[in-house]
Design a protein around this motif. Structure first.
Motif, PDB file in Angstrom:
ATOM      1  N   GLY A   9     -30.632   9.442  -2.345  1.00  0.00           N
ATOM      2  CA  GLY A   9     -30.594   8.413  -3.365  1.00  0.00           C
ATOM      3  C   GLY A   9     -29.435   7.450  -3.147  1.00  0.00           C
ATOM      4  O   GLY A   9     -28.572   7.662  -2.284  1.00  0.00           O
ATOM      5  N   GLY A  10     -29.418   6.376  -3.927  1.00  0.00           N
ATOM      6  CA  GLY A  10     -28.332   5.410  -3.807  1.00  0.00           C
ATOM      7  C   GLY A  10     -28.629   4.125  -4.534  1.00  0.00           C
ATOM      8  O   GLY A  10     -29.599   4.025  -5.289  1.00  0.00           O
ATOM      9  N   LEU A  11     -27.772   3.148  -4.282  1.00  0.00           N
ATOM     10  CA  LEU A  11     -27.897   1.822  -4.890  1.00  0.00           C
ATOM     11  C   LEU A  11     -28.384   0.851  -3.830  1.00  0.00           C
ATOM     12  O   LEU A  11     -27.757   0.720  -2.764  1.00  0.00           O
ATOM     13  N   VAL A  12     -29.498   0.189  -4.115  1.00  0.00           N
ATOM     14  CA  VAL A  12     -30.061  -0.783  -3.189  1.00  0.00           C
ATOM     15  C   VAL A  12     -30.471  -2.032  -3.965  1.00  0.00           C
ATOM     16  O   VAL A  12     -30.497  -2.022  -5.200  1.00  0.00           O
ATOM     17  N   GLN A  13     -30.815  -3.073  -3.216  1.00  0.00           N
ATOM     18  CA  GLN A  13     -31.285  -4.305  -3.840  1.00  0.00           C
ATOM     19  C   GLN A  13     -32.809  -4.330  -3.859  1.00  0.00           C
ATOM     20  O   GLN A  13     -33.469  -3.648  -3.054  1.00  0.00           O
ATOM     21  N   ALA A  14     -33.347  -5.124  -4.751  1.00  0.00           N
ATOM     22  CA  ALA A  14     -34.800  -5.276  -4.817  1.00  0.00           C
ATOM     23  C   ALA A  14     -35.340  -5.720  -3.455  1.00  0.00           C
ATOM     24  O   ALA A  14     -34.747  -6.578  -2.802  1.00  0.00           O
ATOM     25  N   GLY A  15     -36.446  -5.079  -3.050  1.00  0.00           N
ATOM     26  CA  GLY A  15     -37.036  -5.382  -1.757  1.00  0.00           C
ATOM     27  C   GLY A  15     -36.592  -4.468  -0.638  1.00  0.00           C
ATOM     28  O   GLY A  15     -37.226  -4.425   0.424  1.00  0.00           O
ATOM     29  N   LEU A  86     -38.717  -1.840  -2.925  1.00  0.00           N
ATOM     30  CA  LEU A  86     -38.240  -1.307  -4.196  1.00  0.00           C
ATOM     31  C   LEU A  86     -38.057  -2.399  -5.235  1.00  0.00           C
ATOM     32  O   LEU A  86     -37.687  -3.537  -4.911  1.00  0.00           O
ATOM     33  N   LYS A  87     -38.317  -2.030  -6.485  1.00  0.00           N
ATOM     34  CA  LYS A  87     -38.201  -2.936  -7.615  1.00  0.00           C
ATOM     35  C   LYS A  87     -37.193  -2.379  -8.613  1.00  0.00           C
ATOM     36  O   LYS A  87     -36.985  -1.160  -8.670  1.00  0.00           O
TER      37      LYS A  87
END
Length: 125
Positions: A9-15, A86-87
């Motif tokens: 898991g983690g922190l990502v940006q949309a797309g 991802l959204k």
């Protein structure tokens, strides 16, 4: 004792894309159908994807169909969830679960016998 441990898991940006893993120990991996669920704050836990013991049949929630892919590797006792495009609405704690059954993939979380501790996925807009 059967244990499931999620990672990735983690922190990502949309797309962006993210891959989750769930390692199973203490049991016979090949005897479990596997599922991925998620729970966002204030919401109920919801089914995301599932895969049968054979790995030949998968099922997805409509909200992730075409973007997420579930798979399993019996040699590594691990199931995966590849998440693409991802959204922000995909933000949740993601859990893997194991079900001791030859039957079809099911969406009902109460039908699963074992659960991991969860891994946070955050998608920023």
């Amino acid at each position: 004792q059967v244990q499931l441990v999620e990672s990735g898991g983690g922190l990502v940006q949309a797309g962006d894309s993210l891959s989750l893993s769930c390692a199973v120990s203490g049991g016979t991996f090949s005897s479990y159908a596997m599922g991925w669920f998620r729970q966002a704050p204030g919401k109920e836990r919801e089914f995301v994807a599932g895969i049968r013991r054979s790995g030949l049949y998968t099922l997805y929630a409509d909200s992730v169909k075409g973007r997420f892919t579930i798979s399993r590797n019996s040699a590594k006792n691990t199931t995966y969830l590849q998440m693409n495009s991802l959204k922000p609405e995909d933000t949740a704690v993601y859990y893997c679960a194991a079900r001791s059954s030859w039957g079809p993939v099911v969406r009902d979380p109460t039908m699963y016998n074992y659960w991991g501790q969860g891994t946070q996925v955050t998608v920023s807009s």
